[in-house]
Write an enzyme that holds these catalytic residues in place. Structure first.
Site, short mmCIF file in Angstrom:
data_model
loop_
_atom_site.label_atom_id
_atom_site.label_comp_id
_atom_site.label_asym_id
_atom_site.label_seq_id
_atom_site.Cartn_x
_atom_site.Cartn_y
_atom_site.Cartn_z
N HIS A 5 91.75 33.43 85.34
CA HIS A 5 92.38 33.20 86.65
C HIS A 5 92.24 34.37 87.60
CE1 HIS A 5 94.71 31.48 83.23
NE2 HIS A 5 94.35 30.38 83.86
N GLY A 21 104.51 33.72 97.15
CA GLY A 21 103.99 32.50 96.55
C GLY A 21 102.66 32.08 97.18
N ARG A 25 100.01 34.31 102.68
CA ARG A 25 101.01 35.37 102.89
C ARG A 25 100.50 36.68 102.28
NH1 ARG A 25 106.46 33.32 103.71
NH2 ARG A 25 106.25 32.65 105.86
N ARG A 44 90.43 30.56 92.54
CA ARG A 44 91.33 29.50 93.04
C ARG A 44 92.03 29.86 94.35
NH1 ARG A 44 93.59 25.64 88.89
NH2 ARG A 44 92.18 25.83 87.16
N ARG A 88 108.68 40.15 93.54
CA ARG A 88 108.42 38.87 94.20
C ARG A 88 109.01 38.91 95.60
NH1 ARG A 88 108.27 33.57 95.23
NH2 ARG A 88 110.27 32.50 95.46
N SER A 91 110.54 32.84 99.61
CA SER A 91 111.51 32.17 100.47
C SER A 91 112.44 31.35 99.58
CB SER A 91 110.80 31.27 101.48
OG SER A 91 110.04 30.31 100.80
N MET A 183 111.79 28.89 93.03
CA MET A 183 111.21 28.19 91.88
C MET A 183 110.41 29.09 90.93
SD MET A 183 110.13 24.66 93.84
CE MET A 183 110.32 23.62 92.42
N SER A 206 114.77 30.39 104.08
CA SER A 206 113.89 29.64 104.99
C SER A 206 114.47 28.30 105.40
CB SER A 206 112.54 29.40 104.32
OG SER A 206 112.72 28.67 103.13
N ASP A 207 115.42 27.79 104.59
CA ASP A 207 116.02 26.48 104.89
C ASP A 207 117.41 26.45 104.25
OD1 ASP A 207 114.00 26.30 102.51
OD2 ASP A 207 115.44 24.74 102.08
N ARG A 220 111.40 33.84 112.14
CA ARG A 220 110.95 33.79 110.74
C ARG A 220 110.01 34.95 110.44
NH1 ARG A 220 110.83 28.17 111.69
NH2 ARG A 220 108.59 28.15 112.02
N1 ADE Z 1 111.97 27.65 98.53
C1 ADE Z 1 112.34 27.62 99.82
N2 ADE Z 1 113.18 26.60 100.05
C2 ADE Z 1 113.35 25.97 98.85
C3 ADE Z 1 114.10 24.85 98.44
N3 ADE Z 1 114.84 24.18 99.30
N4 ADE Z 1 114.03 24.49 97.13
C4 ADE Z 1 113.28 25.18 96.28
N5 ADE Z 1 112.55 26.24 96.61
C5 ADE Z 1 112.58 26.65 97.89
#
Ligand code: ADE
Length: 237
Positions: A5, A21, A25, A44, A88, A91, A183, A206-207, A220
């Protein structure tokens, strides 16, 4: 030397690697913040670069999404490329109304029901931990830079699209103390632990799973850059 890899040669990576990730980026971080960035991996399109930051060699390489992916790339960096530290830089989705979009979180531990640690090699329990000393260095760098960082437990999930997301995030927040979800960190911390290496995780929110607030692209970018500056200062210490 290479792996299935990674086409980099031994010695191509610095002792410390920042790990977003997204491969683009990684490219952005290398081209924006590193002096003399050199592309060392593109297998990859999982781009890896090495350059210097304030004269100190630093690498940045993408992990891809999810624990199987970061599991492979971080294992190879530690085991075959003699990397000592992986920070790491990712987001996350907020689980709490008081953890706002663009806030920066430093993982104090990663909660997961993932089988990664057990299957990879005997990792027990539902929490994996970052390196204490690396977290201290990162917090010191954040203070020096005047950048606010919240150190807190995070959730490393295997699933992005839940059938019942609302109850899931309420339970994980209230019962496990997790302030946000990503994750990857549970697998990264496990790999570092079994290989006697060091890992940490900085996240920009991010959310939100609680509010429906939105941010501008400029906001952002600025908050992402703040997180990167903290990680690079720590890498150069
Ligand atoms: N990374 C950024 N936003 C996320 C979400 N809502 N769930 C999982 N991983 C994320």
């Amino acid at each position: 030397m290479s792996t299935p890899h990674n086409r980099a040669e031994k010695g191509d990576f610095a002792k410390t690697v920042l790990m977003p990730g997204d491969p683009l980026r990684a490219k952005y971080i290398a081209e924006t913040f590193l002096e003399n960035p050199k592309l060392v991996n593109d297998v990859r399109n999982m781009f890896g670069y090495t350059g210097t930051y304030k004269g100190v060699p630093v690498s940045v390489m993408a992990s891809g999404m999810g624990m199987p992916s970061i599991g492979i790339y971080s294992y190879e960096l530690y085991k075959f490329y003699d990397v000592e530290n992986i920070i790491r830089v990712g987001s996350a989705g907020s689980y709490r109304a008081d953890v706002d979009l663009l806030d920066v979180v430093l993982a104090s531990k990663a909660y997961s029901k993932s089988s990664y640690a057990m299957v990879q090699g005997g990792g027990q329990g539902e929490f994996m931990y970052p390196d204490d000393k690396l977290n201290e260095v990162i917090k010191g760098c954040a203070d020096e830079s005047g950048i606010k960082v919240l150190e807190a437990p995070i959730h490393s999930g295997d699933v992005f699209y839940y059938q019942d997301g609302f109850n899931k995030f309420k339970e994980l927040s209230e019962q496990q103390g997790c302030v946000c979800v990503e994750m990857e960190s549970f697998a990264l911390f496990h790999n570092a632990n079994v290989l006697n290496k060091h890992a940490a995780c900085l996240l920009t929110i991010s959310d939100s799973l609680v509010t429906s607030k939105e941010t501008t692209a400029k906001e952002r970018e600025t908050s992402f850059n703040d997180m990167i500056k903290v990680a690079l200062e720590a890498a150069a210490k």
